[in-house]
Design a protein around this motif. Structure first.
Motif, PDB file in Angstrom:
ATOM      1  N   GLU B 205      44.299  39.616  45.163  1.00 15.62           N
ATOM      2  CA  GLU B 205      43.477  40.514  45.359  1.00 15.62           C
ATOM      3  C   GLU B 205      43.366  40.746  46.778  1.00 15.62           C
ATOM      4  N   LEU B 208      46.394  42.846  47.850  1.00 18.14           N
ATOM      5  CA  LEU B 208      46.727  44.133  47.332  1.00 18.14           C
ATOM      6  C   LEU B 208      45.417  45.045  47.972  1.00 18.14           C
ATOM      7  N   GLU B 365      49.120  45.647  38.072  1.00 19.00           N
ATOM      8  CA  GLU B 365      48.096  44.801  38.794  1.00 19.00           C
ATOM      9  C   GLU B 365      46.788  45.570  39.214  1.00 19.00           C
ATOM     10  N   LYS B 366      47.281  46.752  39.913  1.00 22.02           N
ATOM     11  CA  LYS B 366      46.358  47.479  40.652  1.00 22.02           C
ATOM     12  C   LYS B 366      45.416  48.358  39.917  1.00 22.02           C
ATOM     13  N   VAL B 367      45.624  48.533  38.674  1.00 22.52           N
ATOM     14  CA  VAL B 367      44.776  49.475  37.789  1.00 22.52           C
ATOM     15  C   VAL B 367      43.830  48.602  36.877  1.00 22.52           C
TER      16      VAL B 367
END
Lengths: 259, 367
Positions: B205, B208, B365-367
């Motif tokens: 996290e 990102l 992972e980002k959404v």
């Protein structure tokens, strides 16, 4: 996604945001703005949508409906990343590395180099009161110390907007006071803080509070106003008051629609 | 794209591993232990051995060749002298017994004819088997002679090798395969666990949210792990050459090139697979699926060309098979990078596909 600056100068503007996961509505028409230099507290039970809201504000995902602007950019947008700090709920550190190495790693990711990086590491170690343990690996530290390192990693690059997910869990009262004094200093420098918390002592210290339940923002006001409106002294009672009122509003709306 | 950020990530991975003594020991000592055990244990035999014969000229010569009797496990092929060398290189046969063209004339004139046994040599067990059988064959001709005078006319035998030599052992042939297997296996295992930890500890996290692009994240991982895989290959290589005294002829830089390509594929496969696992145990459960078939079919236990058609085709979509071909060609046959272009292209392609899959799983992972 375009990154045209939003008309408002507020660092956070959330307009009518809905976020749905396959069958769950995690955020239900949330509208909110947070001013520069403000400490805004998000409170609500587990699963109320706090984490979803914070993730959207961080750019980790897209709202299903509505718009989010952070520091003048429509989210998600990578350009705001260098100006944001994020303290995750778990301590989220590299356990094999020392405190200094963790700080150095995150500092480098945020573009700090050389002398400036060293200065920031020294200042951050002092802030979280871990100068003496700087070279100890994370895995040898207590839970409270890890939490302090985690805060340090979120602050190392001096962001102007900081998200803190339950920042003072596992921290002793004395250090908690120190943390909040420091948060106050950050506010004075124009730094905006978003704090998610379960801790009501902590909630009182926020400038404004947002009460989230079932993905709805029930109220967003100063702690004093929330108490006054609800006529309740403690927040748990106030919380119940607002959720009951929301239920009533829903019933009234339903009745109106049916009529 | 910032090189400093990439290197900072790579440096962090290296530092984490240096602190993790147990993993380091696994990475460097386990291969050495396995190789040592294999050297002790190895004693395999190959059932499909082919000996080619270049007969003396004339119809009588052909008759001599067709009268040669060998055990059933060895098939015989009659060829002409100019087919000998290309056929050996192609792997059409494992050895060639060459009679001089004027063999009969030499015998009639009372000379001792000279026979040549040319062995392919990359599989030492096969080479030894052929060498032994041909020696025996000539010996039996000698003892069958009626008189001592004629026994003196027994042909002499010169044995030469295309690759390797009589001192070549089974471990020599195994070493290249093991270098490929170990670098791929450990890099896959370590990356998937390291990446899983990024997820479970929540540090992903932070990464990102930081101004770090997915490309930088993938590159940082690739550099960090490639360094370890290359160090591991170097240690294995030095160990097999100087301690186990394995013979090898190839250029170490080409060996490194193959290992690096395999590592890039392995790192990114690890990142991709870690998206499907919730804990370390589930990563281990992927090993029989992702690693074991490649080890079984990639040429370590059975030569790829002897596999049944379906498995043969399966082996030809697996990166380890190509790495094995390439490493064997380089280490045993002394091939250069230009001789293994086909294998390198496949490995580059595999690495690229894995990088894309890893980047895709990070996008999720980002959404």
């Amino acid at each position: 996604m375009t990154s045209a600056p939003s008309p408002s100068s507020d660092p956070i503007v959330v307009s009518d945001v809905v976020k749905r996961f396959s069958d769950v509505t995690a955020l239900d028409h949330v509208t909110l703005s947070v001013a520069r230099g403000e400490t805004f507290g998000l409170i609500g039970p587990n699963g109320s949508g706090k984490t979803t809201l914070i993730r959207l504000l961080l750019g980790l995902g897209r709202p299903t409906e509505g718009r989010i602007a952070v520091l003048g950019h429509a989210m998600p947008n990578r350009q705001v990343a260098p100006h944001i700090g994020y303290m995750t709920q778990s301590s989220a550190l590299y356990n094999e590395l020392s405190i200094r190495e963790n700080l150095k790693f995150f500092g480098t990711l945020y573009g700090l180099r050389g002398k400036r990086l060293k200065e920031r590491i020294t200042a951050t170690l002092e802030l979280v009161d871990l100068t003496a343990r700087a070279d100890s690996p994370i895995q040898t530290l207590s839970g409270g110390m890890r939490q302090r390192v985690s805060l340090g990693c979120a602050l190392i690059h001096e962001p102007e907007l900081i998200f803190l997910d339950e920042p003072t869990v596992g921290i002793d009262p004395e250090l908690r006071v120190t943390f909040w004094d420091y948060f106050g200093q950050l506010n004075q420098r124009g730094v905006t803080l978003i704090v998610s918390t379960h801790n009501l002592d902590e909630a009182i210290r926020c400038h404004r509070l947002g009460l989230l339940r079932f993905g709805k923002l029930l109220a967003a006001d100063t702690p004093a106003a929330i108490r006054q409106q609800s006529g309740k002294d403690d927040f748990e009672q106030a919380f119940l008051y607002f959720s009951q009122r929301a239920e009533q509003v829903k019933h009234v709306e339903q009745a109106e629609r049916e009529a | 794209m910032s090189f400093i950020r990439v290197m900072s990530l790579a440096g962090r991975i290296v530092r984490q591993f240096v602190r993790d003594r147990r993993t380091l020991a696994l990475l460097f000592l386990a291969p050495l232990l396995v190789m040592t055990l294999l050297q002790i244990v190895l004693n395999s035999s190959d059932s499909s051995v082919t000996l080619a014969i270049v007969p003396p000229s004339g119809p009588l010569g052909a008759a001599i060749a067709s009268n040669i009797k060998l055990p059933d496990s060895i098939s015989i092929k009659t060829i002409t002298a100019d087919q000998a060398e290309p056929g050996l290189k192609n792997g059409d046969y494992d050895g060639v017994l060459i009679f001089p063209g004027d063999f009969l004339a030499q015998v009639q004139q009372g000379q001792r004819p000279e026979l040549e046994l040319r062995l392919e040599g990359s599989n030492p067990t096969v080479a030894r088997q052929l060498s032994g059988i041909v020696t025996l064959l000539i010996h039996s001709i000698a003892t069958a002679q009626p008189s001592a005078q004629q026994a003196a006319l027994t042909p002499t035998l010169t044995t030469t090798y295309l690759y390797g030599g009589p001192q070549f052992t089974q471990t020599d042939a195994f070493a290249p395969l093991l270098i490929g297997v170990f670098s791929f296996f450990f890099v896959f295992l370590l990356t998937s666990v390291a990446f899983l930890r990024e997820r479970s500890q929540g540090t992903i996290e932070r990464l990102l949210v930081a101004p770090l692009t997915r490309t930088e994240l993938v590159l940082g991982y690739v550099f960090g792990f490639t360094l370890f895989a290359l160090a591991q290959s170097a240690v294995i290589l030095l160990y097999v050459i100087f301690v186990l005294r394995v013979h090898y002829v190839g250029n170490p830089f080409v060996i490194f090139l193959v290992t690096a390509l395999l590592t890039i594929g392995g790192v990114n496969l690890g990142i991709f697979i870690s998206a499907f696992a919730r804990n370390e145990l589930q990563i281990v459960q992927f090993i029989p699926l992702v690693i074991v078939p490649q080890i079984l079919l990639g040429g370590l236990f059975f030569p790829v060309k002897t596999l049944p058609v379906v498995l043969y085709q399966l082996a030809h979509v697996m990166p380890l098979t190509y790495a094995n071909f390439a490493l064997q060609d380089v280490m045993l046959k002394g091939f250069g990078a230009s001789d293994i272009v086909g294998d390198l292209i496949f490995l580059v392609g595999f690495a690229l596909v894995m990088v894309l899959l890893a980047a895709f799983s990070l996008r999720q992972e980002k959404v």
